[in-house]
Enzyme design. Structure first.
Site, PDB file in Angstrom:
ATOM      1  N   ASP A 401       0.869  -1.180   0.000  1.00  0.00           N
ATOM      2  CA  ASP A 401       0.000   0.000   0.000  1.00  0.00           C
ATOM      3  C   ASP A 401       0.904   1.228   0.000  1.00  0.00           C
ATOM      4  O   ASP A 401       1.608   1.506   0.980  1.00  0.00           O
ATOM      5  CB  ASP A 401      -0.892  -0.022   1.241  1.00  0.00           C
ATOM      6  CG  ASP A 401      -1.901   1.131   1.278  1.00  0.00           C
ATOM      7  OD1 ASP A 401      -1.732   2.097   0.512  1.00  0.00           O
ATOM      8  OD2 ASP A 401      -2.846   1.057   2.088  1.00  0.00           O
ATOM      9  N   HIS A 402       0.860   1.976  -1.115  1.00  0.00           N
ATOM     10  CA  HIS A 402       1.787   3.099  -1.273  1.00  0.00           C
ATOM     11  C   HIS A 402       1.473   4.250  -0.327  1.00  0.00           C
ATOM     12  O   HIS A 402       2.271   5.190  -0.177  1.00  0.00           O
ATOM     13  CB  HIS A 402       1.743   3.606  -2.716  1.00  0.00           C
ATOM     14  CG  HIS A 402       3.071   4.092  -3.214  1.00  0.00           C
ATOM     15  ND1 HIS A 402       3.992   4.725  -2.406  1.00  0.00           N
ATOM     16  CD2 HIS A 402       3.651   4.032  -4.445  1.00  0.00           C
ATOM     17  CE1 HIS A 402       5.065   5.030  -3.104  1.00  0.00           C
ATOM     18  NE2 HIS A 402       4.888   4.627  -4.350  1.00  0.00           N
ATOM     19  N   ARG A 403       0.331   4.227   0.350  1.00  0.00           N
ATOM     20  CA  ARG A 403       0.005   5.283   1.298  1.00  0.00           C
ATOM     21  C   ARG A 403       0.837   5.176   2.565  1.00  0.00           C
ATOM     22  O   ARG A 403       1.038   6.178   3.265  1.00  0.00           O
ATOM     23  CB  ARG A 403      -1.483   5.243   1.640  1.00  0.00           C
ATOM     24  CG  ARG A 403      -2.400   5.538   0.472  1.00  0.00           C
ATOM     25  CD  ARG A 403      -3.847   5.326   0.840  1.00  0.00           C
ATOM     26  NE  ARG A 403      -4.123   3.942   1.249  1.00  0.00           N
ATOM     27  CZ  ARG A 403      -5.311   3.504   1.648  1.00  0.00           C
ATOM     28  NH1 ARG A 403      -6.344   4.349   1.720  1.00  0.00           N
ATOM     29  NH2 ARG A 403      -5.485   2.243   1.979  1.00  0.00           N
TER      30      ARG A 403
END
Length: 429
Positions: A401-403
């Site tokens: 998850d790039h967040r």
């Protein structure tokens, strides 16, 4: 006194449950620990046991009903026999009279009244008819009046077979009494509409409603793809030393740990070193968890479940192996509980047994990442001397998850997992 039995909160994500079957009928004596009802949650089907001794007065939710957590599904009089008004005026009235209107079919306890109980009122005659919840539901679907049936169950209780026999007889009688359509001369037209066909160019179409578990999987996977900006990292792992170590363990442990157990152990140790990977992005904040709980994806009948190995970083390789075998067996025999399926902080999905080299798994929200494991195969590898040799390797794919995770975060974690697997003696410490 009368005690309300409410839909229990059986998992952290459960909002409502579906009644699968009742194990007791109205008027039956129940004891503490006796199975009362089977409930299908968003994670599994669970048998709910009685927490007190007494008599089941009323059933407020029929088989097939979906009931919100906390809503009343039954009322039990405790062993003292001291009946009092339960909470909620409408429920108290139903318990006091022991009757309901089958025509109304609703009560205050979450939309289903006593029409769904084992004691129902015949619509035609007004007399009380003892019938199982399943028989009542099928009777409603077939349009059969329970008051017209002679029950073949215990104490004259109407059961499923009675309703189905009556339904078939009613259908045959209706077909026999339907007049044949008048003959239409050749070339003449008729205004009678043509009934819609179920056959198309695709053939016959069968529509099946998904189970609550399948609905949950579908919703969560759609949520993940729609809301999680993920990226993938891949690497190849030389498993030569791991294969040799497992061969040695076979001599002292039966059965030995599987290669997936090696991977889970390596992941757990790496998660301890990279706490951000063992976290989640939730409500615009980063969460990191003190416990390392690794979920392992297991295929069930028409569904995918992810039971949890809790505190995997504190378990030995053999302990992880024993726990994973136990959890997989529970999933396949249907005895897995919501507690087994909750609390994971990271997931591992392995499709290597199907011969797949690699694949990308869908992140299980709100987790930060998931590791996909391909098959263990002999592949061409260049050794330290520059020679091409065949070594057993696997391909790992980490979806992040790039967040919460950036490329370097995921790369360092995946490299650490690879190092641990290529030096597997560290997994025994």
């Amino acid at each position: 006194m009368a005690v309300e039995i409410v839909m229990p909160h059986l998992s952290d994500s459960m909002e409502e449950g579906t009644i699968v079957q009742w194990f007791v009928a109205e008027g039956d004596a129940v004891s503490e620990g006796q199975p009362l009802v089977e409930v299908e949650t968003d994670k599994a089907s669970v048998t709910y046991e009685s927490e007190l001794e007494g008599t089941l007065l009323t059933i407020n939710a029929a088989v097939g009903d979906s009931v919100a957590v906390g809503a009343v599904i039954a009322i039990v009089r405790d062993a003292a026999g001291n009946r009092s008004e339960p909470a909620g005026a409408a429920i108290g009235a139903a318990a006091a009279t022991g009757a309901t209107s089958a025509a109304a079919g609703t009560g205050a306890a979450g939309g289903t009244g006593m029409a769904g109980a084992t004691s129902t009122t015949g619509a035609a005659s007004g007399r009380r008819v003892k019938a199982s919840p399943l028989a009542r539901r099928i009777a409603g679907e077939l349009g059969v009046d329970l008051a017209t049936l002679a029950g073949s169950g215990p104490h004259g209780r109407v059961i499923r077979a009675d309703v189905e026999r009556s339904g078939v007889a009613t259908a045959l009688a209706a077909r026999a009494s339907t007049p044949a359509p008048p003959e239409v001369p050749t070339g003449a037209t008729t205004s009678t509409p043509v009934p819609p066909t179920t056959t198309t160019t695709k053939g016959d179409t069968t529509r099946t409603r998904p189970t609550r578990l399948q609905e949950t999987v579908a919703r969560r996977m759609a949520e993940a793809r729609a809301t999680v900006p993920d990226f993938e990292l891949r690497c190849e792992v030389d498993m030569s030393l791991a294969v040799a170590l497992r061969t040695q363990l076979q001599e002292i442990t039966d059965p030995p740990p599987s290669y997936n157990d090696f991977i889970v152990r390596a992941v757990a140790l790496a998660l301890r070193e990279f706490p951000r990977v063992n976290g989640a992005y939730r409500d615009s904040a980063f969460e990191e968890y003190s416990r390392v709980n690794v979920g392992i994806a297991v295929a069930a009948d028409d569904a995918l479940l992810v039971p949890t190995i809790f505190d995997a970083d504190q378990r030995s390789l053999t302990q992880i192996a024993a726990t994973s075998r136990e959890l997989a067996a529970k999933v396949r025999d249907g005895s897995v509980s919501p507690a087994d399926l909750s609390g994971s902080t990271f997931s591992v999905s392995n499709l290597g047994m199907y011969g797949l080299d690699s694949f990308t798994a869908v992140i299980n929200p709100p987790q930060a990442a998931i590791l996909a494991v391909g098959s263990l195969k002999l592949r061409a590898v260049v050794d330290d001397e520059g020679s091409v040799v065949a070594h057993p390797t696997i391909h790992l794919t980490l979806a992040c998850d790039h967040r919460i995770l950036y490329g370097a975060d995921g790369a360092r974690f995946l490299a650490r997992v690879r190092d641990l697997l290529q030096k597997p003696v560290s997994l025994l410490v």
